[in-house]
Design a protein around this motif. Structure first.
Motif, PDB file in Angstrom:
ATOM      1  N   VAL A  14       0.836  -1.208   0.000  1.00 34.35           N
ATOM      2  CA  VAL A  14       0.000   0.000   0.000  1.00 34.35           C
ATOM      3  C   VAL A  14       0.862   1.247   0.000  1.00 34.35           C
ATOM      4  N   ALA A  15       1.928   1.229   0.823  1.00 34.38           N
ATOM      5  CA  ALA A  15       2.792   2.403   0.900  1.00 34.38           C
ATOM      6  C   ALA A  15       3.504   2.659  -0.409  1.00 34.38           C
ATOM      7  N   LEU A  16       3.921   1.587  -1.088  1.00 30.29           N
ATOM      8  CA  LEU A  16       4.579   1.750  -2.376  1.00 30.29           C
ATOM      9  C   LEU A  16       3.598   2.283  -3.407  1.00 30.29           C
ATOM     10  N   THR A  17       2.351   1.795  -3.348  1.00 29.24           N
ATOM     11  CA  THR A  17       1.341   2.277  -4.280  1.00 29.24           C
ATOM     12  C   THR A  17       1.041   3.747  -4.045  1.00 29.24           C
ATOM     13  N   LEU A  18       1.136   4.193  -2.783  1.00 29.87           N
ATOM     14  CA  LEU A  18       0.840   5.577  -2.448  1.00 29.87           C
ATOM     15  C   LEU A  18       1.700   6.540  -3.229  1.00 29.87           C
ATOM     16  N   GLY A  19       2.886   6.092  -3.646  1.00 31.53           N
ATOM     17  CA  GLY A  19       3.761   6.949  -4.430  1.00 31.53           C
ATOM     18  C   GLY A  19       3.198   7.248  -5.797  1.00 31.53           C
ATOM     19  N   HIS A  20       2.205   6.496  -6.250  1.00 29.84           N
ATOM     20  CA  HIS A  20       1.674   6.689  -7.603  1.00 29.84           C
ATOM     21  C   HIS A  20       0.187   7.016  -7.614  1.00 29.84           C
ATOM     22  N   LEU A  21      -0.501   6.796  -6.464  1.00 35.30           N
ATOM     23  CA  LEU A  21      -1.932   7.056  -6.418  1.00 35.30           C
ATOM     24  C   LEU A  21      -2.206   8.066  -5.330  1.00 35.30           C
ATOM     25  N   VAL A 166      10.015  -0.762   8.200  1.00 38.64           N
ATOM     26  CA  VAL A 166       8.591  -0.495   8.006  1.00 38.64           C
ATOM     27  C   VAL A 166       8.014  -0.019   9.336  1.00 38.64           C
ATOM     28  N   ILE A 167       7.369   1.145   9.314  1.00 34.26           N
ATOM     29  CA  ILE A 167       6.762   1.717  10.513  1.00 34.26           C
ATOM     30  C   ILE A 167       5.255   1.721  10.327  1.00 34.26           C
ATOM     31  N   ASP A 168       4.552   1.062  11.233  1.00 32.49           N
ATOM     32  CA  ASP A 168       3.092   0.996  11.188  1.00 32.49           C
ATOM     33  C   ASP A 168       2.554   1.948  12.252  1.00 32.49           C
ATOM     34  N   THR A 169       1.897   3.030  11.806  1.00 35.08           N
ATOM     35  CA  THR A 169       1.445   4.040  12.750  1.00 35.08           C
ATOM     36  C   THR A 169       0.165   3.642  13.475  1.00 35.08           C
ATOM     37  N   VAL A 170      -0.489   2.569  13.048  1.00 36.23           N
ATOM     38  CA  VAL A 170      -1.669   2.071  13.762  1.00 36.23           C
ATOM     39  C   VAL A 170      -1.227   1.146  14.896  1.00 36.23           C
ATOM     40  N   PRO A 196       0.581  14.275  11.993  1.00 37.42           N
ATOM     41  CA  PRO A 196       0.835  12.849  11.748  1.00 37.42           C
ATOM     42  C   PRO A 196       2.236  12.582  11.211  1.00 37.42           C
ATOM     43  N   SER A 197       2.694  11.381  11.453  1.00 34.09           N
ATOM     44  CA  SER A 197       3.949  10.946  10.837  1.00 34.09           C
ATOM     45  C   SER A 197       3.740  10.863   9.323  1.00 34.09           C
ATOM     46  N   PRO A 198       4.730  11.287   8.540  1.00 28.17           N
ATOM     47  CA  PRO A 198       4.536  11.386   7.079  1.00 28.17           C
ATOM     48  C   PRO A 198       4.508  10.021   6.403  1.00 28.17           C
ATOM     49  N   GLN A 199       3.339   9.660   5.873  1.00 29.20           N
ATOM     50  CA  GLN A 199       3.231   8.405   5.144  1.00 29.20           C
ATOM     51  C   GLN A 199       4.041   8.462   3.857  1.00 29.20           C
ATOM     52  N   GLY A 200       4.614   7.337   3.476  1.00 31.06           N
ATOM     53  CA  GLY A 200       5.312   7.269   2.203  1.00 31.06           C
ATOM     54  C   GLY A 200       6.596   6.482   2.284  1.00 31.06           C
ATOM     55  N   GLN A 201       7.370   6.579   1.203  1.00 32.59           N
ATOM     56  CA  GLN A 201       8.655   5.891   1.090  1.00 32.59           C
ATOM     57  C   GLN A 201       9.758   6.919   1.261  1.00 32.59           C
ATOM     58  N   TRP A 202      10.622   6.695   2.226  1.00 34.85           N
ATOM     59  CA  TRP A 202      11.692   7.639   2.512  1.00 34.85           C
ATOM     60  C   TRP A 202      13.022   6.904   2.594  1.00 34.85           C
ATOM     61  N   PRO A 267      16.135   2.278   3.157  1.00 36.91           N
ATOM     62  CA  PRO A 267      14.727   2.606   2.874  1.00 36.91           C
ATOM     63  C   PRO A 267      13.870   2.535   4.143  1.00 36.91           C
ATOM     64  N   VAL A 268      12.937   3.483   4.264  1.00 35.18           N
ATOM     65  CA  VAL A 268      11.995   3.523   5.382  1.00 35.18           C
ATOM     66  C   VAL A 268      10.600   3.747   4.807  1.00 35.18           C
ATOM     67  N   VAL A 269       9.672   2.868   5.119  1.00 31.16           N
ATOM     68  CA  VAL A 269       8.278   3.019   4.699  1.00 31.16           C
ATOM     69  C   VAL A 269       7.440   3.306   5.940  1.00 31.16           C
ATOM     70  N   ILE A 270       6.663   4.396   5.899  1.00 29.73           N
ATOM     71  CA  ILE A 270       5.735   4.729   6.978  1.00 29.73           C
ATOM     72  C   ILE A 270       4.325   4.534   6.439  1.00 29.73           C
ATOM     73  N   CYS A 271       3.553   3.696   7.079  1.00 31.75           N
ATOM     74  CA  CYS A 271       2.210   3.387   6.597  1.00 31.75           C
ATOM     75  C   CYS A 271       1.293   3.188   7.788  1.00 31.75           C
ATOM     76  N   GLY A 272       0.009   2.976   7.484  1.00 34.18           N
ATOM     77  CA  GLY A 272      -0.931   2.613   8.528  1.00 34.18           C
ATOM     78  C   GLY A 272      -1.924   3.675   8.921  1.00 34.18           C
ATOM     79  N   ASN A 273      -1.780   4.936   8.456  1.00 32.10           N
ATOM     80  CA  ASN A 273      -2.749   5.965   8.803  1.00 32.10           C
ATOM     81  C   ASN A 273      -4.121   5.580   8.247  1.00 32.10           C
ATOM     82  N   PRO A 274      -5.134   5.365   9.096  1.00 34.52           N
ATOM     83  CA  PRO A 274      -6.436   4.922   8.585  1.00 34.52           C
ATOM     84  C   PRO A 274      -7.114   5.946   7.696  1.00 34.52           C
TER      85      PRO A 274
END
Length: 352
Positions: A14-21, A166-170, A196-202, A267-274
């Motif tokens: 989902v986090a990787l897809t967020l970079g394009h959607l 991978v950081i899951d904020t939930v 919020p913590s910034p969602q995405g790929q960093w 690489p660091v992926v932050i995801c999980g924001n509902p």
């Protein structure tokens, strides 16, 4: 374990897809601790020198050329049991934490009175510090080192493969991957709903041994609109909560452990924001705003044929012009500001 790995795999996708959607952090209030000076013993004088040194380092860091937003973790303040007694959520957390180790602070009322000061003095005595009941830099550091999380109590060898995070904020967890598979999982604290913590790929772009509000280690991320990172804390009672200005906080023991595993470029992926990249409630977006919600608006505008300029999460003139053109095309009031009706027209809804 298999189920959690599946969840992580889906989160990463989902986090990787967020970079394009598409689908100003504010610091917490400081503690009221500026009371009159107490007579200085040699230990108190050393505490004062430590405080001045820490404050000088903090000022230098703030004066550095950094992007727009900085982590809002404030410098640890010196707290004395002097009327009017300092009070606040930090002190309530401290009281609960001291009680968990057998140092009785009295009622957990968020007030730094004589009973809490006596508990701090007992804690200081147990750590070989001057038992003066004053929360200074050395006592904050000792609190930050009081206990390791269960993960870090036993020696842990470095990951054998390529390291990713991978950081899951939930779940409020930070998972170190080795060659794409979970290696170690740690509890962490994440950003508040308002910051919020910034969602995405960093990627990790800086590392350092820091002190004060950042704990003992810092690993900075390449978020374009601000200074965010993974760091320690001298207030371990907040681990597991959503309390930061967007940074990821860890127990000092844990961040020291992974510090040696993480290289520049990791690489660091932050995801999980509902709510996806948006804040809840959706804030108005206009010139000067920055964040993942701005980035989401930029990406949706481009998808719809309106050029917002660089997709960098910064609401500058090109983005405002694109919003105006979009609003005009949809028969909306042309303001250049993203309000609820513009969010809806863009298809940027809150979801759970």
């Amino acid at each position: 374990m298999h189920r959690h790995w599946l969840v992580l795999t889906l989160a990463l996708a989902v986090a990787l897809t967020l970079g394009h959607l598409v689908a100003k952090p504010t610091g917490g209030a400081g503690l009221a601790s500026r009371a009159s000076q107490m007579p200085k013993t040699q230990g108190a004088a050393e505490e004062q020198r430590d405080t001045e040194k820490a404050q000088a380092i903090h000022r230098v860091r703030q004066a550095e050329e950094t992007p727009f937003y900085s982590c809002s973790c404030e410098q640890d303040e010196v707290i004395r049991p002097v009327r009017p007694y300092p009070s606040g959520a930090d002190i309530a957390g401290l009281q609960t934490y001291l009680a968990s180790f057998g140092f009785d602070p009295g009622p957990v009322d968020g007030v730094y009175g004589p009973l809490t000061a006596a508990a701090v003095a007992a804690f200081q005595r147990s750590r070989g510090l001057e038992p003066d009941g004053v929360l200074g830099p050395r006592t904050w550091i000792a609190l930050g080192r009081t206990v390791a999380s269960p993960v870090a109590q036993a020696p842990v060898p470095p990951p054998p493969g390529r390291v990713e995070i991978v950081i899951d904020t939930v779940d409020r967890t930070l998972t170190v991957l080795s060659d794409g598979k979970p290696y170690k999982r740690f509890p962490c604290a994440v950003g508040k709903p308002s910051t919020p913590s910034p969602q995405g790929q960093w990627k990790v772009v800086s590392k350092g041994a820091w002190s004060g509000g950042f704990g003992t280690r810092w690993m900075g991320l390449d978020v374009p609109w601000g200074k965010y990172g993974i760091h320690g804390t001298n207030k371990p009672w907040y681990i597991g909560d959503a309390v930061s200005g967007g940074c990821i906080r860890m127990f000092n023991h844990d961040v020291e452990l992974i510090f040696d595993w993480v290289e520049i470029g990791t690489p660091v992926v932050i995801c999980g924001n509902p709510f996806g990249p948006l804040r809840n409630p959706r804030r108005e977006l206009g010139p000067g705003e920055r964040g993942t919600d701005v980035l989401a608006a930029q990406r949706r505008l481009r998808m719809l044929g309106f050029d917002p300029g660089p997709e960098n999460g910064m609401y500058e003139e090109p983005t405002a012009n694109a919003v105006k053109a979009f609003q005009q095309s949809r028969g909306l009031r042309v303001t250049g500001v993203v309000t609820p009706d513009t969010y809806d027209a863009l298809g940027l809804y809150l979801f759970e």
